[in-house]
Design a protein around this motif. Structure first.
Motif, PDB file in Angstrom:
ATOM      1  N   PRO A 159       0.821  -0.950   0.126  1.00  0.00           N
ATOM      2  CA  PRO A 159       0.021  -0.200  -0.174  1.00  0.00           C
ATOM      3  C   PRO A 159       0.897   1.317  -0.554  1.00  0.00           C
ATOM      4  N   ASP A 160       1.956   1.582   0.189  1.00  0.00           N
ATOM      5  CA  ASP A 160       3.235   2.031   0.647  1.00  0.00           C
ATOM      6  C   ASP A 160       2.855   2.694  -0.403  1.00  0.00           C
ATOM      7  N   VAL A 161       3.168   1.966  -1.594  1.00  0.00           N
ATOM      8  CA  VAL A 161       3.922   2.441  -3.434  1.00  0.00           C
ATOM      9  C   VAL A 161       2.937   2.403  -3.880  1.00  0.00           C
ATOM     10  N   GLN A 162       1.248   1.842  -3.216  1.00  0.00           N
ATOM     11  CA  GLN A 162       0.631   2.762  -3.948  1.00  0.00           C
ATOM     12  C   GLN A 162      -0.392   4.212  -3.850  1.00  0.00           C
ATOM     13  N   GLU A 163       0.150   3.826  -2.754  1.00  0.00           N
ATOM     14  CA  GLU A 163       0.184   5.704  -2.398  1.00  0.00           C
ATOM     15  C   GLU A 163       0.973   6.557  -3.114  1.00  0.00           C
ATOM     16  N   LYS A 164       2.380   6.390  -3.045  1.00  0.00           N
ATOM     17  CA  LYS A 164       3.081   7.279  -3.252  1.00  0.00           C
ATOM     18  C   LYS A 164       2.804   7.051  -5.266  1.00  0.00           C
ATOM     19  N   LEU A 192       1.113  10.986  -8.844  1.00  0.00           N
ATOM     20  CA  LEU A 192      -0.372  11.244 -10.159  1.00  0.00           C
ATOM     21  C   LEU A 192      -1.031  12.544  -9.897  1.00  0.00           C
ATOM     22  N   ASP A 193      -1.196  13.116  -8.791  1.00  0.00           N
ATOM     23  CA  ASP A 193      -2.164  13.863  -8.347  1.00  0.00           C
ATOM     24  C   ASP A 193      -1.480  15.155  -8.414  1.00  0.00           C
ATOM     25  N   ALA A 194      -0.031  15.157  -7.548  1.00  0.00           N
ATOM     26  CA  ALA A 194       0.976  16.726  -8.199  1.00  0.00           C
ATOM     27  C   ALA A 194       1.078  16.842  -9.655  1.00  0.00           C
ATOM     28  N   VAL A 195       1.363  15.854 -10.126  1.00  0.00           N
ATOM     29  CA  VAL A 195       2.060  16.237 -11.721  1.00  0.00           C
ATOM     30  C   VAL A 195       0.633  16.361 -12.660  1.00  0.00           C
ATOM     31  N   LEU A 196      -0.705  15.861 -12.544  1.00  0.00           N
ATOM     32  CA  LEU A 196      -1.594  15.487 -13.745  1.00  0.00           C
ATOM     33  C   LEU A 196      -2.752  16.054 -12.806  1.00  0.00           C
ATOM     34  N   PHE A 244      -3.235   1.196 -16.103  1.00  0.00           N
ATOM     35  CA  PHE A 244      -2.009   1.318 -14.817  1.00  0.00           C
ATOM     36  C   PHE A 244      -2.645   3.256 -14.188  1.00  0.00           C
ATOM     37  N   ALA A 245      -2.183   4.170 -14.790  1.00  0.00           N
ATOM     38  CA  ALA A 245      -2.048   4.798 -14.195  1.00  0.00           C
ATOM     39  C   ALA A 245      -3.568   5.637 -14.243  1.00  0.00           C
ATOM     40  N   SER A 246      -4.357   5.674 -14.905  1.00  0.00           N
ATOM     41  CA  SER A 246      -5.941   5.835 -15.570  1.00  0.00           C
ATOM     42  C   SER A 246      -6.541   5.173 -13.923  1.00  0.00           C
ATOM     43  N   LEU A 247      -6.642   3.773 -13.550  1.00  0.00           N
ATOM     44  CA  LEU A 247      -6.628   3.265 -12.673  1.00  0.00           C
ATOM     45  C   LEU A 247      -6.255   3.553 -11.777  1.00  0.00           C
ATOM     46  N   LEU A 248      -5.022   4.128 -10.889  1.00  0.00           N
ATOM     47  CA  LEU A 248      -4.764   4.745 -10.024  1.00  0.00           C
ATOM     48  C   LEU A 248      -5.040   6.125  -9.688  1.00  0.00           C
ATOM     49  N   GLN A 249      -5.530   6.733 -10.375  1.00  0.00           N
ATOM     50  CA  GLN A 249      -5.758   8.266 -10.238  1.00  0.00           C
ATOM     51  C   GLN A 249      -7.556   7.936  -9.907  1.00  0.00           C
ATOM     52  N   ALA A 250      -7.993   6.954 -10.740  1.00  0.00           N
ATOM     53  CA  ALA A 250      -9.730   6.858  -9.769  1.00  0.00           C
ATOM     54  C   ALA A 250     -10.037   6.430  -8.876  1.00  0.00           C
ATOM     55  N   PHE A 251      -8.557   5.089  -8.959  1.00  0.00           N
ATOM     56  CA  PHE A 251      -8.713   4.552  -7.326  1.00  0.00           C
ATOM     57  C   PHE A 251      -7.912   3.911  -6.410  1.00  0.00           C
ATOM     58  N   THR A 252      -8.510   3.318  -5.406  1.00  0.00           N
ATOM     59  CA  THR A 252      -7.117   3.100  -3.548  1.00  0.00           C
ATOM     60  C   THR A 252      -7.985   1.275  -4.396  1.00  0.00           C
ATOM     61  N   PHE A 253      -6.961   0.731  -4.455  1.00  0.00           N
ATOM     62  CA  PHE A 253      -7.161  -0.858  -4.774  1.00  0.00           C
ATOM     63  C   PHE A 253      -6.787  -1.247  -3.185  1.00  0.00           C
ATOM     64  N   TYR A 263      -9.253 -13.932  -8.117  1.00  0.00           N
ATOM     65  CA  TYR A 263      -9.370 -13.030  -6.957  1.00  0.00           C
ATOM     66  C   TYR A 263     -10.198 -12.015  -6.626  1.00  0.00           C
ATOM     67  N   LYS A 264     -10.168 -11.237  -5.851  1.00  0.00           N
ATOM     68  CA  LYS A 264     -11.476 -10.280  -5.489  1.00  0.00           C
ATOM     69  C   LYS A 264     -11.087  -9.202  -4.585  1.00  0.00           C
ATOM     70  N   ILE A 265     -11.176  -8.198  -6.035  1.00  0.00           N
ATOM     71  CA  ILE A 265     -10.278  -6.768  -4.703  1.00  0.00           C
ATOM     72  C   ILE A 265     -11.764  -6.086  -4.551  1.00  0.00           C
ATOM     73  N   CYS A 266     -11.700  -5.070  -4.249  1.00  0.00           N
ATOM     74  CA  CYS A 266     -12.337  -3.301  -3.713  1.00  0.00           C
ATOM     75  C   CYS A 266     -11.604  -2.439  -4.379  1.00  0.00           C
ATOM     76  N   ALA A 267     -12.197  -2.347  -5.499  1.00  0.00           N
ATOM     77  CA  ALA A 267     -12.007  -0.274  -6.308  1.00  0.00           C
ATOM     78  C   ALA A 267     -12.705   0.590  -5.443  1.00  0.00           C
ATOM     79  N   VAL A 268     -11.696   1.262  -4.433  1.00  0.00           N
ATOM     80  CA  VAL A 268     -12.843   1.930  -3.648  1.00  0.00           C
ATOM     81  C   VAL A 268     -12.089   3.890  -4.623  1.00  0.00           C
ATOM     82  N   PRO A 269     -13.308   4.824  -4.761  1.00  0.00           N
ATOM     83  CA  PRO A 269     -13.406   5.454  -5.954  1.00  0.00           C
ATOM     84  C   PRO A 269     -11.824   6.583  -4.839  1.00  0.00           C
ATOM     85  N   ARG A 270     -11.604   7.343  -5.442  1.00  0.00           N
ATOM     86  CA  ARG A 270     -11.077   8.086  -4.197  1.00  0.00           C
ATOM     87  C   ARG A 270     -11.740   9.308  -4.242  1.00  0.00           C
TER      88      ARG A 270
END
Length: 490
Positions: A318-323, A328-332, A450-459, A483-490
């Motif tokens: 999760p630390d990698v995901q957050e980084k 993405l937020d800072a640049v785009l 990958f970038a579009s998904l991380l821009q929109a969700f936290t997994f 597997y199942k995973i939760c794509a939580v909108p940011r």
């Protein structure tokens, strides 16, 4: 005097001994390796599979180039970065062939790009690359198509409202539609029955590659042609894809060949007419059918599998995901459309994508090569026709090339100042003359998705779930378990 039963036992023992001695004689000049048994070679030792861990253990015993016998066929395995690089690039033309095993012959009839050699392969590959560029590869047009599929994927995940979902089908559907747009000039709706059958047949072929049933078919084709089993389902799936491609060609012919081709089939049909009087031409409908299948089989599940591993990596780190999200937020910002060019401004995101590819290593040995002439590999003389297996996983986990090869570590692709840096040992797409035809397309797809998904969700893992299965399913690709995973909108 010997009875019939004793005579048969003696005869079988004699034939097996002769076969054993023949294998020993045939392998006397080849690289070292485990002693083969008559008929089955080393298949017993491998468990009828080429598992990366097994190859790793054999390399520790026999070195970075060794010989395995798959049945009565010798296969030279290249292990580690230096061996794979030297083996595939020192004399790249010498190892540019494809083996014509019974299973490959049954599926491809030596047509298309992926499983052909020599003149056919060169002509089909060259035309494929040129046509992909004409259709927008590396240009804005194709990127817009990828962005649209990424947008629809995000919409699909949003519709789940953060509830647990299996992303497998959604990834395969989105990536298949990109191939459909390129090759057929159209995409399919998510619920389309034809698309569902295409994806199911494609998955069947990927899972069958390098399987026990394929090994057995290659060893005993004269027997398995008449025996029911998994290989029959594989051939049936291939037959469905073949009929689908043939029908799409018929539709294009009925529409007439346009002055301005819109898709790959248009370009190819025009090329058939252009070359109809050329005796050296390999452009015909049979090759077109197989090229269509090559695009679907190679261009869908490989990237979809990488994205499935990507989400596993994110929830485990999760630390990698957050980084990545902070970059993405800072640049785009939260809503800017992702472009492939943005990778230059997003070094950490780019590094994470590369590390996912390195760490997951979805193609353990790739598609086998074959020597088209007598050659030399790492000072060993290798005769024409010998099959070569480059162990790509051993390159991506070579301790001499990677600081922490067994750990997920994006800094493998960052310099001391945090800038993205490429690595010579990043051979995910192989090397030499038969480097992956769709490498550039796959890179663009991976980055934008990958970038579009991380821009929109936290997994995150679903509530109450504390771990996710990281065991790999061995087939044509090393796939994760569903597997199942939760794509939580940011």
């Amino acid at each position: 005097m010997l009875g019939i039963s004793e005579f048969l036992v003696a005869l079988i023992a004699f034939l097996l001994t002769v076969q054993f001695l023949k294998l020993q004689w045939a392998g006397r000049r080849l690289p070292p390796g485990p002693t083969p048994l008559p008929i089955i070679g080393n298949l017993w030792l491998l468990g009828f599979n080429l598992h990366p861990e097994t190859l790793e253990k054999l390399a520790q015993i026999y070195g970075n180039i060794f010989t395995l016998w798959l049945g009565q066929c010798p296969v030279i395995v290249l292990h580690g970065f230096q061996a794979v690089k030297a083996g595939l690039t020192t004399n790249p033309e010498d190892v540019s062939g494809r083996p014509t095993t019974p299973f490959f012959k049954e599926k491809s009839t030596e047509k298309g790009i992926v499983l052909t050699s020599g003149h056919t392969w060169k002509q089909q590959r060259r035309f494929g690359l040129t046509t992909l560029r004409n259709l927008g590869l590396g240009k804005r047009g194709l990127e817009q198509q990828i962005q649209e599929e990424a947008r629809q994927l995000v919409e699909h995940f949003l519709s789940e409202r953060g509830q647990p979902l299996d992303p497998s089908l959604a990834f395969s559907r989105a990536l298949s539609n990109i191939i459909c747009a390129l090759v057929l000039g159209r995409r399919f709706a998510a619920e389309d029955e034809t698309l569902q059958r295409l994806l199911a047949a494609n998955a069947c072929l990927i899972q069958s590659a390098s399987s026990i049933s394929e090994r057995l078919y290659n060893t005993f084709p004269w027997l398995l042609d008449y025996v029911p089993g998994p290989h029959k389902k594989v051939l049936s799936c291939h037959g469905f894809l073949h009929c689908f491609a043939k029908e799409e060609i018929r539709r294009h012919k009925e529409s007439g060949i346009p002055d301005e081709p819109q898709d790959f089939i248009d370009y190819y049909l025009a090329q058939i007419i252009k070359c109809k009087d050329d005796p050296t031409s390999t452009f015909d409908e049979a090759n077109l059918i197989q090229v269509i299948l090559d695009f679907f089989i190679a261009g869908t599940e490989s990237t979809a599998t990488t994205l499935r591993w990507a989400l596993i990596s994110l929830v485990l780190h999760p630390d990698v995901q957050e980084k990545v999200q902070k970059e993405l937020d800072a640049v785009l910002g939260p809503s800017q459309l992702i472009c492939y060019e943005d990778r230059k401004k997003l070094p950490y995101t780019n590094a994470v994508i590369h590390e996912i590819q390195r760490y997951s290593c979805i193609a353990p040995v790739g598609v086998p090569r074959q020597c088209v002439k007598d050659t030399t590999l790492l000072e060993f003389p290798v005769p024409k026709g010998t099959i070569i297996l480059p162990n790509i996983c051993s390159v991506l986990s070579d301790p001499q090339q990677w600081e922490t090869p067994r750990q997920f570590n994006p800094t493998h692709f960052l310099d001391k100042d945090g800038n993205f840096t490429s690595r010579e040992a990043f051979l995910t797409f192989s090397a030499g003359h038969r480097v992956c035809l769709g490498e550039q397309l796959a890179r663009i797809e991976l980055f934008i998705f990958f970038a579009s998904l991380l821009q929109a969700f936290t997994f995150r893992l679903p509530e109450g779930v504390t771990e996710i299965n990281t065991e790999r399913i061995l087939g044509g690709l090393l796939q994760p378990h569903h597997y199942k995973i939760c794509a939580v909108p940011r």
